[in-house]
Design a protein around this motif. Structure first.
Motif, mmCIF file in Angstrom:
data_model
loop_
_atom_site.group_PDB
_atom_site.id
_atom_site.type_symbol
_atom_site.label_atom_id
_atom_site.label_comp_id
_atom_site.label_asym_id
_atom_site.label_seq_id
_atom_site.Cartn_x
_atom_site.Cartn_y
_atom_site.Cartn_z
ATOM 1 N N ASP A 36 10.318 -11.885 -36.904
ATOM 2 C CA ASP A 36 10.347 -11.787 -38.362
ATOM 3 C C ASP A 36 9.205 -10.919 -38.895
ATOM 4 O O ASP A 36 9.417 -10.037 -39.746
ATOM 5 C CB ASP A 36 10.284 -13.179 -38.991
ATOM 6 N N ARG A 37 8.007 -11.152 -38.415
ATOM 7 C CA ARG A 37 6.867 -10.386 -38.939
ATOM 8 C C ARG A 37 6.906 -8.930 -38.465
ATOM 9 O O ARG A 37 6.661 -8.008 -39.241
ATOM 10 C CB ARG A 37 5.556 -11.062 -38.545
ATOM 11 N N PRO A 250 1.186 -9.513 -34.495
ATOM 12 C CA PRO A 250 2.291 -8.624 -34.890
ATOM 13 C C PRO A 250 1.839 -7.311 -35.508
ATOM 14 O O PRO A 250 2.454 -6.259 -35.250
ATOM 15 C CB PRO A 250 3.085 -9.470 -35.888
ATOM 16 N N GLU A 251 0.787 -7.348 -36.318
ATOM 17 C CA GLU A 251 0.330 -6.106 -36.950
ATOM 18 C C GLU A 251 -0.165 -5.112 -35.907
ATOM 19 O O GLU A 251 0.171 -3.914 -35.958
ATOM 20 C CB GLU A 251 -0.785 -6.397 -37.965
#
Length: 263
Positions: A36-37, A250-251
């Motif tokens: 999702d992220r 995630p980033e």
């Protein structure tokens, strides 16, 4: 819920964003929600496709389905991309998903624009495979003894991703992952690890491909990434995080893979 009928089963999927297509393939126990992220971050530049692999979460278990194979899983992914008109796509796979992505590169070149293979558990190429697999077996056995497949999923994920990642999961995703225990341990586990394309098949891959490893992943994944990168003629990419960087970093993962997905 959007779903597509592919290869005799219904596959749940999610689409977001616009631009060149990117397919994200989840590993053991995971589903579309695992990304999702990452998908949200990539959606500013790409059309991002995520899905629940057959028999997992919102993709129902086919009647009589008792086993699987890497080829079956890759055929599903290829058929889904084709059915949705998203081929060729950039493909990122994590863990089991990376093995599936590799088979897409080998057997379905028409649907893949490029591939990122993050921590594929190719135990067939590991020098001391039985020693490397022993901790996983012990964790799963302890979980099974403690409470069956659901408890084994929790034990396995805490081992693979860390306690913090598990505890910070979206509650809905965590419930679905717990429910995937019977598929993971009864159908999937043991079917991906022996996979090993020969050197001719790997050298015949036409799409750009990179091996990616989490900086905090167990040593076995660094060994696999080195083996794979040598045969793909590339250097190993590294990203912060554990075996599942899409959950805990995630980033940073997006910053690592975005330039390659866009190239």
């Amino acid at each position: 819920m959007p779903s597509a009928a592919v290869n005799g089963t219904d596959i749940y999927y999610e689409l977001r964003g616009t631009g060149p297509s990117v397919l994200l393939i989840a590993g053991a126990g995971g589903d579309a929600g695992s990304f999702d992220r990452v998908a949200g971050l990539l959606a500013d530049e790409f059309t991002v496709l995520t899905y629940d692999r057959r028999g997992n979460s919102r993709s129902p278990r086919p009647a009589g389905w008792q086993t699987t194979s890497v080829a079956e899983q890759a055929d599903d992914a290829a058929a889904l991309l084709t059915a949705l008109g998203l081929a060729p796509a950039a493909v990122y796979g994590n863990s089991y998903g990376a093995v599936i992505a590799l088979d897409l590169l080998v057997r379905h070149p028409a649907v893949v624009r490029c591939g990122v293979l993050n921590d594929p558990p190719l135990m067939s190429v590991v020098k001391n495979a039985s020693e490397a697999e022993a901790p996983v077996r012990a964790v799963v056995e302890a979980g099974m003894a403690a409470g069956g497949p659901e408890a084994a999923v929790e034990h396995f994920m805490r081992f693979a991703s860390g306690d913090v990642s598990w505890e910070q999961l979206d509650p809905g995703l965590r419930r679905r992952m717990l429910g995937n225990g019977e598929t993971l341990f009864g159908v999937e586990m043991g079917k991906f690890e022996p996979y090993r394309p020969d050197d001719a098949a790997l050298s015949g891959i036409t799409a750009p491909a990179r091996a990616l490893v989490g900086q905090d992943s167990p040593d076995v994944f660094h060994e696999v990434a080195t083996w794979l990168a040598a045969r793909l003629g590339t250097e190993v990419l590294r990203t912060p995080g554990t075996h599942t960087p899409q959950l805990d970093h995630p980033e940073e993962l997006v910053r690592t893979i975005r330039p390659f997905l866009a190239a």
